[in-house]
Design an enzyme around this catalytic site. Sequence first.
Site, short mmCIF file in Angstrom:
data_model
loop_
_atom_site.label_atom_id
_atom_site.label_comp_id
_atom_site.label_asym_id
_atom_site.label_seq_id
_atom_site.Cartn_x
_atom_site.Cartn_y
_atom_site.Cartn_z
CG HIS A 28 -1.81 -1.18 1.33
ND1 HIS A 28 -1.36 -2.43 1.70
CD2 HIS A 28 -3.14 -1.30 1.10
CE1 HIS A 28 -2.39 -3.27 1.70
NE2 HIS A 28 -3.47 -2.61 1.33
CG HIS A 263 -5.79 2.24 -0.42
ND1 HIS A 263 -5.72 2.86 0.81
CD2 HIS A 263 -6.08 0.93 -0.16
CE1 HIS A 263 -5.95 1.98 1.76
NE2 HIS A 263 -6.18 0.80 1.21
CD GLU A 408 -20.21 -4.97 25.34
OE1 GLU A 408 -21.22 -5.14 26.04
OE2 GLU A 408 -20.17 -4.16 24.38
CG HIS A 470 -29.19 -11.24 27.63
ND1 HIS A 470 -29.88 -10.65 26.58
CD2 HIS A 470 -28.67 -10.21 28.35
CE1 HIS A 470 -29.81 -9.34 26.70
NE2 HIS A 470 -29.07 -9.05 27.75
#
Length: 658
Positions: A28, A263, A408, A470
């Site tokens: 890159h 890129h 998280e 859950h």
Amino acid sequence: MFDNTDQLAVNTIRTLSMDAIQKANSGHPGLPLGAAPMAYVLWSKFLNVNPETSRNWSNRDRFVLSAGHGSAMLYSLLHLSGYEVSMDDLKNFRQWQSKTPGHPEVDWTDGVEATTGPLGQGIADAVGMAMAEAHLAATYNKPNFNIVDHYTYALNGDGDLMEGVSQEAASLAGKLKLGKLVLFYDSNNISLDGDLSMAFTDDVKMRFESYGWQHILVKDGNNLEEIAQAVEMAKAEANKPTIIEVKTIIGFGAEKQGTSAVHGAPLGAEGITFAKKAYGWDYPEFTVPDQVNARFEETIIKRGTELEATWDKLFTDYASQYPELAKQYKQAFANETPELNLTKHELGSSKASRVTSQEAIQEISAQMPNFWGGSADLSASNNTMVKADTDFQPDNYAGRNIWFGVREFAMGTIMNGMALHGGTRVYGGTFFVFSNYMLPAVRMAALQELPVTYVWTHDSIAVGEDGPTHEPVEQLASIRSMPNLDVIRPADGNEVNAAWCRAVNSMTRPTALVLTRQNLTVLEGTAQLAEEGLNRGAYIISKEEGTLEGIIIATGSEVALALEAKKSLGNSIRVVSMPSMNIFDEQSASYKEEILPSSVRRRLGIELGSSFGWAKYIGLDGATVTVDQWGASAPADKVLSEYGFTVENVVNVYKGLS
């Protein structure tokens, strides 16, 4: 402040990068060509590192290339700065076993502070490093002895800022007022697919200021003076992290500069000729002009050597006045763990493993001053807070209870940054079902061999009333498939203690503790067997009498169920507690044969999770009592009964085996 040699040095970084990419025919070039000026200013004028000792100097500045696809630029900087990255290494970019892999890898390439590539995570790594610096400074610094006093820098692109983890981490960093964190934003308005405006039009200034950051705009990414002034402003702000938005041109100097075409593909021979002509570069490929070598020697190498020597003297004097703290500091950075003394749990007592884990955390915290952690806003359920300690906050960086918030993914990656920084042992908790949010960070921890600990509670359909959203089903199978991760599901409090002792003594592996919401009765024999047995992955918790007829293997809460079933099936049955499949798999063939004799094919596996992965233990003739459907909302006892986790069903399934 800057002269022609500095500009020549910038172009040296660019040309080394494009030459390496071209030789590999892979890489890159866009970022190295556009971001080389800001990287050079940082490294040559501000970054306090010592290439001679590399990552062994604890008080060095940290630099994280969050945009890891720009690795060719980092390797060029490392080579020029005197790290163990040779010209041959640059020529072997992206080749088999080379020191210069496609994306930076910590502990593989000298000078690399973090493995990066998955966008956004490097920013969160840097936040973790800055948090560690703040905590260690508050813990160890004394008047006239700032032995912990360094900065964390990270370089990112547009893609990093689009990733949600960067937003989670930046939000927390602003709240914590991490003034020694500086983010360089390579702002070039181009992403891989094309013009950035097709997908990302955020007002980055307003966004970061709303987080509590300082935003500084550098309008010309090629203006070395303007970049340096921005860094000075960033370092002058002690109570806010800083993002320096540097307006650059992706692939600067290339024929197709400013477009996505530069890129992620080599420029090609003609493209390189075009770019080098634009720079006024008249040297052969892979050349470092003598004056550039001299400039790097004068700035980075000499400065770093002198700074570390000054710090060494400071630490020697510090050790004379504060010998215990100095000893503790050294042990912390060596990842040394004292011999822990955890209270054993009495036979017949009954507590959830999340509760016995909480008790272990309290005792470990009292014995390990470098131990800290928290939860993603679930500490009341995960039981991760240390009651005798204080909270890590801007007015109390010495606190050891971390409030990660409902973040998280960022929590996992911040933990990685803390571990990479060194000096602390960190843990973080959430519900096991939400480990899914963390998996990219867990993967990077395992890949980087970071000894962090995950406290994942509410481990099964026994969560009950909260229902299938859950209740973990597939998570155990999922995380067990990850290399270099200890996955431990303890059967009672004594196995929990053994698991925690293993986790905090780990040097090169993260640990996942999978813990229950429901109570677990302490089982007969674990007080004597759990420590060694857990460290072998599986052990015989109830031995057969006479001829061995069959084996029941269980993990976690289901070990007790297996023992109850044995009472109905007879004493010729062996019950094996298998708290960790991956640890058991690493044992010798003789030990595995001792625990699971190949001649005994009548086997039953019991676990409150997917059956996936159990075949290797039960064989073609075995069976499982497992969960291969979503959970349900009802009281836990009802859910367990309906899903077959009863003595009656276990006995019937076992009897059905041939």
